[in-house]
Design a protein around this motif. Structure first.
Motif, mmCIF file in Angstrom:
data_model
loop_
_atom_site.group_PDB
_atom_site.id
_atom_site.type_symbol
_atom_site.label_atom_id
_atom_site.label_comp_id
_atom_site.label_asym_id
_atom_site.label_seq_id
_atom_site.Cartn_x
_atom_site.Cartn_y
_atom_site.Cartn_z
ATOM 1 N N PHE A 1 0.883 0.336 -4.307
ATOM 2 C CA PHE A 1 2.297 0.018 -4.436
ATOM 3 C C PHE A 1 2.463 -1.486 -4.270
ATOM 4 O O PHE A 1 2.043 -2.050 -3.248
ATOM 5 C CB PHE A 1 3.114 0.759 -3.377
ATOM 6 C CG PHE A 1 3.095 2.249 -3.558
ATOM 7 C CD1 PHE A 1 3.932 2.849 -4.494
ATOM 8 C CD2 PHE A 1 2.249 3.047 -2.814
ATOM 9 C CE1 PHE A 1 3.914 4.228 -4.676
ATOM 10 C CE2 PHE A 1 2.234 4.418 -2.976
ATOM 11 C CZ PHE A 1 3.066 5.016 -3.917
ATOM 12 N N ALA B 1 7.085 2.694 0.362
ATOM 13 C CA ALA B 1 6.397 3.586 -0.577
ATOM 14 C C ALA B 1 5.055 4.030 -0.015
ATOM 15 O O ALA B 1 4.692 5.212 -0.107
ATOM 16 C CB ALA B 1 6.217 2.884 -1.919
ATOM 17 N N ILE C 1 13.176 5.339 -2.924
ATOM 18 C CA ILE C 1 11.704 5.326 -2.930
ATOM 19 C C ILE C 1 11.168 6.689 -2.501
ATOM 20 O O ILE C 1 10.217 7.205 -3.105
ATOM 21 C CB ILE C 1 11.170 4.188 -2.041
ATOM 22 C CG1 ILE C 1 11.512 2.835 -2.687
ATOM 23 C CG2 ILE C 1 9.667 4.334 -1.805
ATOM 24 C CD1 ILE C 1 11.249 1.632 -1.797
ATOM 25 N N VAL D 1 8.558 8.890 -4.748
ATOM 26 C CA VAL D 1 7.233 9.292 -4.257
ATOM 27 C C VAL D 1 7.127 10.818 -4.234
ATOM 28 O O VAL D 1 6.080 11.371 -4.575
ATOM 29 C CB VAL D 1 6.914 8.665 -2.884
ATOM 30 C CG1 VAL D 1 5.574 9.171 -2.354
ATOM 31 C CG2 VAL D 1 6.906 7.141 -2.974
#
Length: 138
Positions: free
Chosen positions: A6, A18, A124, A128
Motif C-alpha cells: 500500500f 490500509a 479504506i 480492503v
C-alpha cells in the motif's frame, strides 16, 4: 504467499491504515506499506484505527522498498501523488488505485479533522474488505 504493498505520499496515514486493515482481513498475505517520502506516523491515524481495535502505534513510516515492490502480486496506490510517482511496476504486478484525500491536510476544529480521518479510515476499510472478498482473483 501473496504479497501486497500500500503506497501513499508520506506513509503516515492512508497507507498505514490500509496496512492495518489488510493484516486483519488478509492473514495469508505478506502486507506492507510505504511512501514516496517519509513523513512519520500520524497520531490521528493511530487514534482512529484504535477506535476499530487495530493497533498501528508501532508502525514506522518508510520509503518504498524497490525489492519488495518488484515481488508484489498487488500494489495499491492511495493517492494521485503515489500513483504518479510510483516506480515502474513489472507487468506481473497488478496495480489498483484508490484515490483518498490526505486527512493530514485537513483543517478546521479537532472534531472536524477527526471526522475527516474517520471518513478516510472507513473508506479504506471498505476497499480492503472488498479486496479480501475477491483475493482469489488477484
Amino acid at each position: 504467499m501473496p504479497q501486497v504493498y500500500f503506497l501513499c505520499t508520506g506513509n503516515s496515514c492512508r497507507s498505514q491504515m490500509a496496512e492495518g486493515f489488510a493484516h486483519q482481513y488478509l492473514p495469508k498475505w505478506r502486507v506492507d506499506s510505504a511512501g514516496i517520502e517519509v513523513h512519520g506516523l500520524n497520531p490521528r491515524a493511530v487514534q482512529v484505527m484504535a477506535e476499530r481495535d487495530i493497533d498501528i502505534s508501532h508502525a514506522v513510516s518508510k520509503r518504498i522498498d524497490l525489492a519488495y515492490l518488484q515481488q508484489c502480486d498487488l500494489v495499491v496506490t492511495l493517492c494521485g501523488d503515489a500513483r504518479d510517482r510510483c516506480p515502474r511496476l513489472p507487468a506481473s504486478v497488478k496495480h489498483e488505485h484508490w484515490d483518498f484525500i490526505d486527512p493530514a491536510q485537513a483543517t478546521g476544529t479537532d472534531d472536524q479533522i477527526m471526522a475527516i480521518f474517520r471518513n478516510v479510515r472507513d473508506g479504506i476499510d471498505q476497499r480492503v474488505r472488498q479486496l479480501a472478498s475477491h483475493e482469489t482473483a488477484i
